[in-house]
Enzyme design. Sequence first.
Site, PDB file in Angstrom:
ATOM      1  N   ASN A   1       0.564 -14.874  13.311  1.00 54.71           N
ATOM      2  CA  ASN A   1       0.153 -15.380  11.997  1.00 54.71           C
ATOM      3  C   ASN A   1      -0.294 -14.183  11.187  1.00 54.71           C
ATOM      4  O   ASN A   1      -0.428 -13.076  11.722  1.00 54.71           O
ATOM      5  CB  ASN A   1      -0.949 -16.446  12.114  1.00 54.71           C
ATOM      6  CG  ASN A   1      -2.179 -15.913  12.799  1.00 54.71           C
ATOM      7  OD1 ASN A   1      -2.825 -14.988  12.303  1.00 54.71           O
ATOM      8  ND2 ASN A   1      -2.500 -16.447  13.962  1.00 54.71           N
TER       9      ASN A   1
ATOM     10  N   SER B   1       8.475 -19.932  14.527  1.00 55.17           N
ATOM     11  CA  SER B   1       8.126 -21.048  13.610  1.00 55.17           C
ATOM     12  C   SER B   1       8.412 -22.439  14.148  1.00 55.17           C
ATOM     13  O   SER B   1       8.066 -23.420  13.493  1.00 55.17           O
ATOM     14  CB  SER B   1       8.821 -20.912  12.238  1.00 55.17           C
ATOM     15  OG  SER B   1       8.177 -19.944  11.447  1.00 55.17           O
ATOM     16  N   THR B   2       9.057 -22.560  15.306  1.00 55.73           N
ATOM     17  CA  THR B   2       9.466 -23.904  15.755  1.00 55.73           C
ATOM     18  C   THR B   2       8.410 -24.598  16.629  1.00 55.73           C
ATOM     19  O   THR B   2       8.654 -25.680  17.148  1.00 55.73           O
ATOM     20  CB  THR B   2      10.797 -23.867  16.545  1.00 55.73           C
ATOM     21  OG1 THR B   2      10.598 -23.115  17.750  1.00 55.73           O
ATOM     22  CG2 THR B   2      11.912 -23.248  15.721  1.00 55.73           C
ATOM     23  N   GLY B   3       7.235 -23.956  16.787  1.00 55.18           N
ATOM     24  CA  GLY B   3       6.149 -24.586  17.536  1.00 55.18           C
ATOM     25  C   GLY B   3       5.128 -25.167  16.573  1.00 55.18           C
ATOM     26  O   GLY B   3       5.432 -26.083  15.795  1.00 55.18           O
TER      27      GLY B   3
ATOM     28  N   TYR C   1       4.126 -24.151  13.807  1.00 59.90           N
ATOM     29  CA  TYR C   1       4.498 -24.075  12.393  1.00 59.90           C
ATOM     30  C   TYR C   1       5.515 -25.137  11.968  1.00 59.90           C
ATOM     31  O   TYR C   1       5.808 -25.259  10.778  1.00 59.90           O
ATOM     32  CB  TYR C   1       5.004 -22.664  12.047  1.00 59.90           C
ATOM     33  CG  TYR C   1       3.887 -21.652  11.808  1.00 59.90           C
ATOM     34  CD1 TYR C   1       2.545 -21.999  11.931  1.00 59.90           C
ATOM     35  CD2 TYR C   1       4.185 -20.343  11.424  1.00 59.90           C
ATOM     36  CE1 TYR C   1       1.530 -21.079  11.707  1.00 59.90           C
ATOM     37  CE2 TYR C   1       3.160 -19.414  11.190  1.00 59.90           C
ATOM     38  CZ  TYR C   1       1.847 -19.789  11.342  1.00 59.90           C
ATOM     39  OH  TYR C   1       0.850 -18.873  11.095  1.00 59.90           O
TER      40      TYR C   1
ATOM     41  N   GLY D   1      -0.084 -20.581  21.348  1.00 59.68           N
ATOM     42  CA  GLY D   1       1.358 -20.504  21.604  1.00 59.68           C
ATOM     43  C   GLY D   1       1.792 -19.177  22.199  1.00 59.68           C
ATOM     44  O   GLY D   1       1.093 -18.588  23.039  1.00 59.68           O
ATOM     45  N   VAL D   2       2.920 -18.708  21.748  1.00 58.20           N
ATOM     46  CA  VAL D   2       3.478 -17.475  22.305  1.00 58.20           C
ATOM     47  C   VAL D   2       2.594 -16.268  21.947  1.00 58.20           C
ATOM     48  O   VAL D   2       2.465 -15.321  22.726  1.00 58.20           O
ATOM     49  CB  VAL D   2       4.964 -17.317  21.871  1.00 58.20           C
ATOM     50  CG1 VAL D   2       5.117 -16.936  20.440  1.00 58.20           C
ATOM     51  CG2 VAL D   2       5.685 -16.345  22.778  1.00 58.20           C
ATOM     52  N   ASP D   3       1.970 -16.331  20.788  1.00 61.78           N
ATOM     53  CA  ASP D   3       1.054 -15.273  20.337  1.00 61.78           C
ATOM     54  C   ASP D   3      -0.090 -15.091  21.352  1.00 61.78           C
ATOM     55  O   ASP D   3      -0.362 -13.973  21.830  1.00 61.78           O
ATOM     56  CB  ASP D   3       0.508 -15.680  18.952  1.00 61.78           C
ATOM     57  CG  ASP D   3      -0.228 -14.570  18.233  1.00 61.78           C
ATOM     58  OD1 ASP D   3      -0.228 -13.426  18.720  1.00 61.78           O
ATOM     59  OD2 ASP D   3      -0.802 -14.863  17.160  1.00 61.78           O
TER      60      ASP D   3
ATOM     61  N   ILE E   1       8.485 -15.372  27.723  1.00 56.69           N
ATOM     62  CA  ILE E   1       8.911 -14.104  27.114  1.00 56.69           C
ATOM     63  C   ILE E   1       8.032 -12.922  27.548  1.00 56.69           C
ATOM     64  O   ILE E   1       8.485 -11.780  27.552  1.00 56.69           O
ATOM     65  CB  ILE E   1       8.960 -14.247  25.570  1.00 56.69           C
ATOM     66  CG1 ILE E   1       9.868 -13.174  24.957  1.00 56.69           C
ATOM     67  CG2 ILE E   1       7.563 -14.209  24.965  1.00 56.69           C
ATOM     68  CD1 ILE E   1      10.187 -13.402  23.494  1.00 56.69           C
TER      69      ILE E   1
END
Length: 191
Positions: free
Chosen positions: A35, A134-136, A138, A43-45, A22
Amino acid sequence: MVFMNGIKTYLNGSVVVTTGDITLFEVDAIVNAANSSLLGGGGVDGAIHRAGGPAILEECRTIRSNQYPEGLPTGQAVATTGGRLKAKHVIHTVGPVWHGGKQGEDHLLQDSYRNSLAVAESLGVKTVAFPAISTGVYGFPKDRAAKLVAKVLKQYFSTPRTVQTVYLVFFSPSDADLFIREADPILGSGI
Ligand code: AR6
């Protein structure tokens, strides 16, 4: 050049399902699965902060001290610069941690998408890309998330919007396939 045509589109092209990183997307805004600290993570963050550079973190710190000293609540969204990203804006939202489904996770996940779209509208952006919030880490079940997201988008695009295209960006092709399987009955078979 980033592949942004997508593997499937719905709602007359308003929703584009695609795969990739992304941080490379050439859209007006990308959404970050943050978060509540807004101070970065994995992750993506982590990928967004690395690619966008320190200007994003700096603005996140300002938002924390001025607006959210206790942290951004789950389901809410705020915008910062995109820094060095192609995207002009990053919209940070906090998805719910999955606790089994009885702690309001479904509504909170939908809030994350709805509130991110509301922030996108307020910025006047036309194109926005979402990761699978949320699908990683979390742990939100991907099939359940797909249905919830499809419903939000169907409702969202039932009235005229400034946002013209929402890209749903999946890291892996199998995640995109899973989304399509779950979303088809809700969004129509698409093209
Ligand atoms: N581009 C697109 N999707 C990605 C990318 C990328 N570069 N990297 C990962 N994904 P996660 P969460 C996918 O764990 O579950 C962070 O530490 C990934 O495959 O990033 O909401 C935050 O700071 C998955 O499908 O987000 C929070 O503490 C999806 O992005 C926490 O993780 C979301 O996975 C948030 O957890």
